[in-house]
Design a protein around this motif. Structure first.
Motif, PDB file in Angstrom:
ATOM      1  N   LEU A 145      43.142  39.752  35.529  1.00  0.00           N
ATOM      2  CA  LEU A 145      42.058  39.483  36.476  1.00  0.00           C
ATOM      3  C   LEU A 145      41.949  40.562  37.556  1.00  0.00           C
ATOM      4  N   LYS A 146      42.916  41.493  37.562  1.00  0.00           N
ATOM      5  CA  LYS A 146      42.843  42.579  38.553  1.00  0.00           C
ATOM      6  C   LYS A 146      42.092  43.780  37.999  1.00  0.00           C
ATOM      7  N   VAL A 147      41.834  43.777  36.695  1.00  0.00           N
ATOM      8  CA  VAL A 147      41.206  44.958  36.092  1.00  0.00           C
ATOM      9  C   VAL A 147      39.739  45.125  36.506  1.00  0.00           C
ATOM     10  N   PRO A 148      38.918  44.083  36.451  1.00  0.00           N
ATOM     11  CA  PRO A 148      37.493  44.324  36.688  1.00  0.00           C
ATOM     12  C   PRO A 148      37.170  44.850  38.078  1.00  0.00           C
ATOM     13  N   LEU A 149      36.121  45.631  38.116  1.00  0.00           N
ATOM     14  CA  LEU A 149      35.545  46.058  39.390  1.00  0.00           C
ATOM     15  C   LEU A 149      35.111  44.807  40.133  1.00  0.00           C
ATOM     16  N   GLN A 150      35.440  44.707  41.413  1.00  0.00           N
ATOM     17  CA  GLN A 150      35.028  43.509  42.138  1.00  0.00           C
ATOM     18  C   GLN A 150      33.782  43.773  42.947  1.00  0.00           C
TER      19      GLN A 150
ATOM     20  N   LEU B  63      34.383  46.520  32.058  1.00  0.00           N
ATOM     21  CA  LEU B  63      34.598  45.691  33.235  1.00  0.00           C
ATOM     22  C   LEU B  63      34.228  46.446  34.513  1.00  0.00           C
ATOM     23  N   GLY B  64      33.488  47.536  34.341  1.00  0.00           N
ATOM     24  CA  GLY B  64      32.917  48.207  35.505  1.00  0.00           C
ATOM     25  C   GLY B  64      33.784  49.282  36.138  1.00  0.00           C
ATOM     26  N   VAL B  65      34.935  49.563  35.506  1.00  0.00           N
ATOM     27  CA  VAL B  65      35.833  50.551  36.090  1.00  0.00           C
ATOM     28  C   VAL B  65      35.409  51.957  35.654  1.00  0.00           C
ATOM     29  N   ASN B  66      35.300  52.853  36.622  1.00  0.00           N
ATOM     30  CA  ASN B  66      34.948  54.232  36.313  1.00  0.00           C
ATOM     31  C   ASN B  66      36.127  54.894  35.593  1.00  0.00           C
TER      32      ASN B  66
ATOM     33  N   ARG C 288      47.444  50.709  33.175  1.00  0.00           N
ATOM     34  CA  ARG C 288      48.201  50.027  32.116  1.00  0.00           C
ATOM     35  C   ARG C 288      47.260  49.360  31.121  1.00  0.00           C
ATOM     36  N   ALA C 289      46.193  48.771  31.632  1.00  0.00           N
ATOM     37  CA  ALA C 289      45.230  48.144  30.731  1.00  0.00           C
ATOM     38  C   ALA C 289      44.566  49.197  29.851  1.00  0.00           C
TER      39      ALA C 289
END
Ligand SMILES: Nc1ncnc2c1ncn2[C@@H]1O[C@H](COP(=O)(O)OP(=O)(O)OP(=O)(O)O)[C@@H](O)[C@H]1O
Ligand SMILES: [Mg+2]
Lengths: 290, 240
Positions: free
Chosen positions: B99-104, A182-185, A170-171
């Motif tokens: 706040l759930k989007v970033p890789l943790q 934000l580091g997401v592949n 969704r983002a």
């Protein structure tokens, strides 16, 4: 006017609308996250149906219901990784041309493998019974189909709403660049999202096969109305797509009660009217979900 | 040791040549600030460092690894938090979902700790990004980047458009991150306040580094600071 005739056509419309919904949701997912208008979506539907037809004698109807769409989704992943991905970020015309070509290839491949004639794909005997003599058109299979579509749509919305990956999809629909920062592949995210969309098309194919019969051209026939469903509902809004699909399905069904010859044209009339009144579709403008 | 080294970056948007050989270093555990007037190329520099607009020439080394050609998500996953210009909150998502989007990555930062750092956000958990004030959006953008548990935090004009009180709060948080051991690369137009918390300063103009040195040294040069801080966007020059 005969109420039974109205019920009959309204119910048919609902069934058809449910197919549009499955197709249109998958198309929307892919369009929203990757900016690709997937003209091959109907081809995936046909592949799903034919795979179920081939698999059922070996593994039975129920497993096929999941296995065939999964195999279709895997085919989708292969195509996304090898071809579609290369065109991300370019003019949408490129991917449109690619998927347009793929649609032809799919159609001819299914024709070459399974023949040009339609093949019957029968769901289990006990599902084919009507629930009553008066409502002869309401078979258990059709109720079952509605239930499957309902579950699939519910599962999709829960997935997008509550899982971390769903939130990222969704983002990414609005700002994929920031998602990647934000580091997401985001490559994997797009592939997964593509697979989910194709799974829904494959599922629609299996269900459609049991309802009518399998034809190489079956996908092409539902593709255009599915695009219309997206536009009526509002591009970018998945709940809008849901509403749009059911709306045009039922409208087309009911129209065939009075003007059978206009039942195909009516969906385009609805689209024109909706666009005149609300240029961004019924639930466009940052819909509820995306 | 340097956390980040940029060496001779040349970056283009299409045919327009924006960065003309930018070189800079971010020292570990320090705040390094990049100053410069509007259009100097500060954002472009940051975008080149994180791979959003890769440089055509030059080399970027982060934590000792050559990341020049890496896709952005790999750079971030290495431990680089990015707070973009304009905050880039997801307007359609709630604060909680943002706040759930970033890789943790593993580390001390969790959503609970972000809410502790910014109690305002905790109150607005269920509000959508678009309903937040500028200050709240900035906090969310910083909190979001912290969830990555970065070793290097890059911020692009975090004080832009915020009320003075909030600006102070933002700078306090940035200084606190340094004290927790995070290296910081800060882009700012608020010269005075950023000099106060910075260790090292670079000044960029027209896509070139025109000054570099310690923050204390530049802060002591009142005439220069006044010229930089008071300059309008149109006429901004670095007095020699
Ligand atoms: N997407 C783009 N396409 C083309 N040119 C761009 C693009 N983004 C920025 N530029 C140009 O590149 C130059 C540097 O822009 P940049 O955003 O890096 O400056 P900046 O120092 O961050 O400015 P500001 O303080 O206003 O944020 C400017 O001349 C700008 O017009
Ligand atoms: Mg900028």
């Amino acid at each position: 006017m005969d109420t039974q005739l109205i019920l009959f056509n309204g119910f048919n419309g609902l069934i058809v609308g449910a197919f549009y919904v499955l197709m249109a949701l998958g198309l929307s997912l892919i369009l929203n996250l990757s900016g690709v208008i997937n003209f091959a979506h109907g081809g995936f539907l046909a592949v799903g149906g034919y795979l179920a037809y081939t698999l059922t004698p070996y593994i039975g109807f129920w497993p096929s219901l999941l296995v065939a769409p999964t195999l279709t989704a895997i085919l989708g992943v292969v195509i996304e990784r090898t071809m579609v991905r290369r065109l991300y970020g370019r003019d949408p015309l490129y991917s449109l041309l690619l998927t347009f070509g793929l649609a032809f290839i799919f159609e001819d491949m299914t024709r070459a493998i399974w023949g040009a004639q339609g093949v019957p794909f029968a769901p289990p005997e006990y599902l084919s019974q009507p629930i009553s003599l008066d409502l002869f058109f309401v078979t258990y299979y059709r109720l079952f189909m509605m239930a499957v579509v309902f579950i699939a749509v519910l599962a999709l919305f829960m997935f997008l709403r509550y899982t971390r990956i769903g939130v990222r999809i969704r983002a990414g629909t609005l700002d994929l660049e920031t998602v990647s920062a934000l580091g997401v592949n985001v490559r994997a995210l797009r592939t997964l999202n593509f697979a989910v969309g194709i799974f829904l098309a494959g599922l629609a194919g299996v269900l459609a096969g049991g309802n009518l019969s399998l034809e190489p051209t079956m996908g092409a026939n539902v593709l255009m109305p599915s695009f219309v469903a997206i536009i009526v509902g509002g591009v970018g809004s998945l709940p809008g797509t849901l509403v749009g699909g059911l709306l045009i399905g039922v409208a087309a069904g009911l129209t065939s009660v009075w003007f059978p010859s206009a039942s195909e044209a009516v969906i385009y009339v609805i689209m024109a009217v909706v666009l005149l009144v609300r240029p961004r579709g019924l639930m466009g403008e940052e819909g509820v979900m995306t | 040791m340097s956390t980040l080294v940029a060496d001779g970056l040349h970056t283009y948007y299409g045919k327009s040549h924006i960065l003309h050989g930018v070189s800079l270093e971010v020292a570990e555990g320090k705040i390094t600030t990049l100053l410069g007037r509007n259009g100097a190329g500060k954002t472009t520099t940051l975008r080149s460092l994180v791979g959003l607009t890769p440089s055509r020439e030059g080399k970027v080394t982060i934590f000792g690894r050559d990341t020049t050609r890496w896709p952005t998500f790999r750079v971030a996953a290495l431990g680089v938090g990015y707070v973009p210009e304009g905050r880039k909150i997801f307007p359609n998502l709630t604060v909680d979902d943002n706040l759930k989007v970033p890789l943790q990555r593993p580390g001390p930062w969790t959503a609970a700790r972000v809410y502790e750092l910014f109690p305002r956000l905790a109150e607005r958990k269920e509000n959508r990004g678009r309903q937040l004030s500028g200050g709240e959006q900035e906090m969310l953008s910083i909190g979001r980047a912290l969830l990555l548990n970065p070793k290097l935090l890059i911020l692009d004009e975090p004080s832009q458009g915020l009320a003075p009180l909030i600006v102070r709060e933002v700078f306090r948080v940035v200084a606190r991150m340094r004290d927790e051991g995070i290296s910081v690369l800060l882009v700012e137009q608020n010269v005075r306040m950023s000099l106060e918390i910075s260790d090292q300063v670079y000044v960029l103009d027209d896509g070139k580094v025109v000054h570099s040195g310690s923050a204390a040294e530049l802060a002591a040069d009142e005439e220069r600071v006044r010229a930089m801080a008071g300059a309008s966007a149109e006429e901004w020059t670095l007095p020699e």
